[in-house]
Write a protein that holds these residues in place. Structure first.
Motif, short mmCIF file in Angstrom:
data_model
loop_
_atom_site.label_atom_id
_atom_site.label_comp_id
_atom_site.label_asym_id
_atom_site.label_seq_id
_atom_site.Cartn_x
_atom_site.Cartn_y
_atom_site.Cartn_z
N THR A 1 0.82 -1.21 0.00
CA THR A 1 0.00 0.00 0.00
C THR A 1 0.86 1.26 0.00
OG1 THR A 1 -1.97 1.02 0.97
CG2 THR A 1 -0.24 0.27 2.50
N LYS B 1 -2.33 4.81 -3.35
CA LYS B 1 -3.26 3.68 -3.47
C LYS B 1 -4.43 3.85 -2.50
CE LYS B 1 -3.29 -1.37 -3.57
NZ LYS B 1 -2.48 -2.60 -3.39
N PHE C 1 -6.87 6.32 -3.88
CA PHE C 1 -7.62 5.74 -4.98
C PHE C 1 -8.74 4.84 -4.45
CE2 PHE C 1 -8.27 2.11 -7.85
CZ PHE C 1 -8.74 2.77 -8.98
N PHE D 1 -6.82 -5.83 -6.76
CA PHE D 1 -6.05 -5.22 -7.83
C PHE D 1 -5.45 -6.33 -8.69
CE2 PHE D 1 -6.49 -1.79 -4.89
CZ PHE D 1 -6.47 -0.64 -5.66
N GLY E 1 -7.84 3.78 -15.21
CA GLY E 1 -6.42 4.08 -15.02
C GLY E 1 -6.01 5.42 -15.58
N LEU F 1 -4.62 -0.45 -15.75
CA LEU F 1 -5.10 -0.79 -14.41
C LEU F 1 -6.40 -1.58 -14.54
CD1 LEU F 1 -4.70 -0.34 -11.31
CD2 LEU F 1 -6.21 1.64 -11.53
N GLN G 1 1.16 2.71 -9.65
CA GLN G 1 0.85 3.93 -8.91
C GLN G 1 0.45 5.09 -9.83
OE1 GLN G 1 0.96 3.88 -5.23
NE2 GLN G 1 0.83 1.78 -5.99
N MET H 1 -3.15 4.64 -10.59
CA MET H 1 -4.02 4.92 -9.45
C MET H 1 -4.17 6.43 -9.24
SD MET H 1 -2.80 1.96 -6.81
CE MET H 1 -2.47 0.31 -7.45
N LYS H 2 -3.06 7.17 -9.40
CA LYS H 2 -3.13 8.62 -9.27
C LYS H 2 -4.00 9.21 -10.38
CE LYS H 2 -1.93 12.43 -7.19
NZ LYS H 2 -2.29 12.67 -5.78
N THR I 1 -7.72 8.32 -9.86
CA THR I 1 -8.39 9.14 -8.85
C THR I 1 -8.90 10.44 -9.48
OG1 THR I 1 -7.02 8.23 -7.08
CG2 THR I 1 -8.09 10.35 -6.66
#
Length: 447
Positions: free
Chosen positions: A87, A91, A94, A114, A285, A290, A315, A318-319, A322
């Motif tokens: 983690t 993450k 997200f 995931f 993603g 993703l 990552q 995930m960024k 979001t």
């Protein structure tokens, strides 16, 4: 202009080195150099309107400024970009953003897996999850469905072209009728929906159906590759009611129709249902690979390591994801998706009224399909003309020659599909539809 400045230079090299399985370069023979918003530019400087957008992956279009800046910041900060399933603050943010936008009933009782980056892995993970939790083997899928190209996902996919040469797919997958424009039972409209609902319920309740109780039922609320077939609300509600009553996990594949494309964050929301499992990939993603499986925690009986994947800790994705989630759920964004979709469908129906080769225009939000027919063919019992993949291919080719990228799908490749960026402008829609109309009218003259 040197050879390296031409599309043909790269296409020829690609042809000599890449797998025969490649598909898009055969329809779009160019080498991409730049991309921004709804536009792509090839190596020769030609600009094209992109109404494919990574098969629906680019919800905010190419190189969205906010998304790019967020990813650049992570890189500049030496943030760990590859983390397996460890983690991180990125993450955690997200996950909390995903939970905040789920139906409350599921958000309060769910877990997230995931997966490896592709949506096909999410399908395989969900099948393993449900088989592990139920101890059962059979799976119910639907004709016309598409769930990926992995061995398990392909087993659940309806398209036979990808399956005929591949022996030994997973056993116990049964494909049921899915309501569609032509009628799964030779019926039309509500009568077809009623028949599909009755067949589904009666078969699963029949003690002599020949199908033992399945581990899962998997479907797309809007079939994408199958030709943009939106499931009627009654059908989705029937599948949910029956699966709930019989304690069969319902897997909803939102890989293409989710993340706002339908005009709601998830297309199943149109039916007011809450599934047991949701598959999410593509747009989640934010342009990066993703895939995730969101599921009711009652199914979380598998053991550590039961499903893994080296690149499940992306990552950057995930960024970016979001940001996409926050943007598409802002007040007014999804209503604009609906409005723009209505505009495209209205224009396509206007073109349909002028020609003989369009049989149907359908979809929700900015997931739209236009089915081509052969006006010289014999109509079926419902008065519907035969599918015309040849006309669709000619329209696609003319669109490309006039700088519009659109993909086909559906049975016989007869459906032209709109998968543009959700941020597409009205002006870009007008331009795309002008090109599309010109192509359709040209092909229509041949019939």
């Amino acid at each position: 202009m040197s050879k390296k400045d031409t599309n043909q230079y790269y296409i020829t090299r690609q042809d000599s080195t890449e797998s025969n399985a490649r598909s898009y370069p055969r329809k779009f023979p160019f080498a991409l150099a730049k991309a921004k918003g709804s536009w792509v530019e090839d190596i020769e400087g030609n600009k094209y309107l992109d109404f494919l957008c990574g098969a629906g992956t680019l919800a905010l279009g190419h190189n969205d400024d906010e998304v790019n800046q967020a990813m650049i910041s992570l890189i500049h900060e030496d943030f760990p970009l590859h983390t397996l399933d460890l983690t991180t603050p990125v993450k955690d943010e997200f996950v909390q953003t995903v939970l905040a936008h789920l139906p409350k009933e599921l958000a309060e009782n769910c877990k997230i897996q995931f997966c490896s980056p592709s949506g096909t892995d999410a399908t395989d993970a969900a099948l393993k999850l449900c088989k592990t939790a139920t101890g059962r083997q059979n799976v119910i899928a639907f004709q016309g469905g598409f769930h990926g190209m992995g061995h398990g996902a392909l087993s659940c996919t309806g398209n036979l072209g990808a399956k005929n040469k591949v022996q030994g797919l997973i056993p116990g997958v049964h494909h049921f009728p899915y309501p569609n424009y032509r009628g799964a039972f030779g019926l039309k409209g509500d009568a077809d929906t009623d028949a599909c609902c009755a067949y589904f319920e009666n078969t699963l309740r029949d003690p002599e159906s020949g199908i033992t109780k399945p581990a899962a039922v998997i479907l797309e609320p809007i079939q994408g590759e199958g030709g943009v077939n939106p499931a009627p609300v009654k059908f989705l509600q029937t599948v949910r009611r029956v699966t709930q009553k019989l304690d069969i996990p319902m897997i909803v594949d939102e890989i293409q129709c989710g993340m706002g494309r339908s005009g709601k964050l998830f297309a199943f929301e149109y039916a007011g249902i809450v599934p047991d499992v949701i598959l999410v990939s593509k747009a989640v993603g934010g342009s990066q690979p993703l895939s995730i499986v969101i599921y009711n925690k009652k199914l979380d009986t598998w053991q550590p390591g039961a499903h893994t994947g080296t690149f499940r800790g992306n990552q950057l994705a995930m960024k970016a994801g979001t940001i996409v989630l926050n943007r598409v759920t802002k007040p007014g964004f999804l209503s604009e998706v609906v409005r723009k979709g209505d505009k495209i469908m209205a224009r396509m129906n206007e073109i349909k009224s002028k020609t003989s080769i369009i049989g149907d225009v359908r979809g929700k939000g900015l997931m739209i399909g236009c089915e081509f027919v052969n006006p010289k063919g014999k109509a079926d019992s419902n008065g519907i003309l035969p599918r015309n993949g040849d006309a669709a291919a000619k329209v696609q080719k003319l669109c490309f020659e006039n700088k519009l990228v659109m993909e086909k799908g559906g049975r016989d490749g007869s459906v032209m599909r709109c998968l543009c960026a959700l941020t597409v402008t009205d002006s870009e829609i007008d331009t795309a539809m002008d090109i599309f109309e010109k192509a359709v009218l040209a092909v229509d003259k041949e019939y």
